[in-house]
Scaffold this active site. Sequence first.
Site, mmCIF file in Angstrom:
data_model
loop_
_atom_site.group_PDB
_atom_site.id
_atom_site.type_symbol
_atom_site.label_atom_id
_atom_site.label_comp_id
_atom_site.label_asym_id
_atom_site.label_seq_id
_atom_site.Cartn_x
_atom_site.Cartn_y
_atom_site.Cartn_z
ATOM 1 N N SER A 98 43.253 22.016 32.769
ATOM 2 C CA SER A 98 42.858 23.344 32.325
ATOM 3 C C SER A 98 44.083 24.263 32.213
ATOM 4 O O SER A 98 44.940 24.034 31.367
ATOM 5 C CB SER A 98 41.796 23.918 33.265
ATOM 6 O OG SER A 98 41.034 24.903 32.584
ATOM 7 N N LYS A 136 26.806 47.525 34.002
ATOM 8 C CA LYS A 136 27.811 47.711 35.046
ATOM 9 C C LYS A 136 27.724 46.629 36.114
ATOM 10 O O LYS A 136 28.736 46.251 36.720
ATOM 11 C CB LYS A 136 27.652 49.098 35.684
ATOM 12 C CG LYS A 136 28.710 49.440 36.725
ATOM 13 C CD LYS A 136 30.097 49.436 36.124
ATOM 14 C CE LYS A 136 31.155 49.778 37.158
ATOM 15 N NZ LYS A 136 32.524 49.675 36.613
#
Length: 332
Positions: free
Chosen positions: A145, A197
């Site tokens: 990765s 949020k």
Amino acid sequence: MNSKRWIALIVAVVLLVFSLGFRMATSVVTADFEEMFNFQQDNKFQESVIEEGNGNNQIAVLNLEGVIQDTASNSVLDSGGYNHQRFLEMLEEAGQDRTVNGIILRVNTPGGGVVESAEIHDKIVEIHEEYEKPVYISMGNTAASGGYYVAAPAEKIVAHEATLTGSIGVIMESFNFAEFADEHGIDFNTIKSGEYKDIMSASREMTDEERDILQSMIDDMYGDFVQVIVDGRDMPEEEVRELSDGRVYTGSQAQENGLVDDLGTMDDTIAMMKEDYDLGNARVIEYQQGFEVNQWLGGAVQNLFGSESDVTGIKDLLRESNAPRAMYLYTK
């Protein structure tokens, strides 16, 4: 406050005073010697010689070990580990050093943060373009990765046949305790300024709209990852996307797929660079971060109060895992 906590507090204060005194004394001594002898260090980092040779014609080896995250503590009680800013400084130092004619990164990491991986990648590109020095990659047990992301722009990638690499993609995870909380009568009180949020909140199920928002972010970052490989390996985008489904490859498989140039060890990588760039008489040095008094103190405190440090670490892990943080990370 019980006796154990009093003892812990006293030891911590003593260690703090010792650290501050050590730093002050070191600064004074260093300043005095520099002023008296007009002495300046040519290199910020300690070096160990791997192979003897011409000191004006060197190959620098840097080790990229552990998860690539900018989490190194600036506190007095720093227990050590991967230090992102320090590693970037080491790369810059190797690039600027006129006696260094080649750089080898020994990569042994499952990846890490998107931003941190990109910063290392960009620094390698900068070394190529600004200093015109070759950068080779020697893969260790794992270079997956983000570990492959930073390797992609290198001039040559060498892996062991059993190296785990690939895992090309982006992942974002969090915990969700909504069902558990409901079964045990636990209530969450959330006050927020906007609809999204508390996206990826652990206290409720994710909505389809939130999932779409996060997926679009992941898709953008994945596209950047693919482009890094297209540019670094000079491969067609279609071919890269076929290989970039998140799976890991052995070093042998990665070579067959064009993700790796050669198979070999660290010694083989050094030999390849020497042959490719006529550096047969080069000295091979390894940059080391050196002894940090903060790391020693941090380790001492962890040995004394390991259990409490472990609990704090688990709390930090849970807190960070609940945040919407995208990672170039190979997870098992």
